[in-house]
Design a protein around this motif. Structure first.
Motif: not given
Length: 218
Positions: A45-63
Motif C-alpha cells: 500500500h502507498i499513502t498520498s500526501v492528502a492521506g489516501l491509502k491505496i493498494p499497489t498492484h505489484g512491486r518496483l522490480e516489475e519495472t
C-alpha cells in the motif's frame, strides 16, 4: 501485451498518479485492449500526501518487464532519494522502454542517470535540484520529450505525458479521442460513444476536429 507501470510511493501527489491512471485506462477502454496498467510500489500500500491509502498492484522490480514506466510525483520523492533499496529496485532501459515522469518524478529519472545529456522539466520546487545533476539541462516547459524519455512539469501536464505514451504505444487517433473526452464542455469536449468500442474512439477523434492538437502532443 503492452505493460504499463505507474511508479508510486508514500506522500505522492494525488493528481500526479491518478490522472495518468485515469487517462491511460480510458485509452485501454477505448481501443488499446492489450494494455495492462499497474501501479507499482515498494510495499503493498502507498499513502498520498492528502492521506489516501491505496493498494499497489505489484512491486518496483516489475519495472524490468514493463514497456512503459511513468513516475508519479510528490514530496515523497525526497524520501525515495534516501532509500537505496527503492532506487535499486527500479530497472529502467530507455532503449527498450518508454519512460516518463510527472513533476518531481524527474529527479528520480536523473538519479537513475536517464536524463544525462538531455533537457528536462520538473515542478518549480525541484528545478534547482534537477540542475545539480551532471549533464541535465532544466527547462521551464510543460512537457519535454527526448527520445524514449519524457518529463512533464505541472500537474495538468499529465495530459501531454499520457498523450505522448498513447501516440507512441498506440496511435495519434487514440490520443486525440482520449484528450477530447476530458476537455471542458463547449471547448472541444467529445464523449466516447461507447467505452470499449474502438470504432467509437475513432468517431470521437474525428468529430473532435483534432482539437486536442492544442495540447501539443509531440
Amino acid at each position: 501485451m503492452t505493460k504499463i507501470a505507474i511508479v508510486g510511493f508514500d506522500k505522492f501527489t494525488d493528481i500526479d498518479l491518478f490522472m495518468p491512471w485515469d487517462l491511460l485506462n480510458r485509452a485501454k477502454s477505448a481501443g488499446a485492449k492489450d494494455w495492462e496498467i499497474r501501479i507499482l510500489g515498494k510495499t503493498d500500500h502507498i499513502t498520498s500526501v492528502a492521506g489516501l491509502k491505496i493498494p499497489t498492484h505489484g512491486r518496483l522490480e516489475e519495472t524490468k518487464d514493463s514497456d512503459v514506466v511513468i513516475f508519479g510525483s510528490g514530496i515523497g520523492v525526497d524520501d525515495c532519494l534516501k532509500d537505496r533499496s527503492f532506487l535499486d529496485a527500479l530497472h529502467l532501459d530507455d532503449k527498450k522502454q518508454l519512460i516518463g515522469s510527472m513533476c518531481g518524478g524527474a529527479i528520480l529519472l536523473a538519479e537513475k542517470g536517464l536524463l544525462k545529456g538531455r533537457k528536462a522539466t520538473t515542478y518549480p520546487t525541484y528545478f534547482k535540484k534537477l540542475g545539480e545533476y551532471e549533464g541535465v539541462t532544466p527547462v521551464e516547459e510543460g512537457f519535454v520529450p527526448q527520445g524514449n524519455v519524457a518529463t512533464a512539469g505541472g500537474c495538468l501536464a499529465a495530459q501531454l505525458l499520457c498523450g505522448w505514451v498513447m501516440e507512441k504505444a498506440a496511435s495519434r487517433e487514440l490520443a486525440d479521442a482520449v484528450m477530447a473526452s476530458i476537455m471542458p464542455v463547449g471547448q472541444g469536449c467529445k464523449a466516447f460513444a461507447g467505452w470499449g468500442d474502438p470504432n467509437a474512439a475513432k468517431a470521437a477523434a474525428a468529430s473532435a476536429g483534432r482539437q486536442a492538437d492544442q495540447l501539443a502532443v509531440v
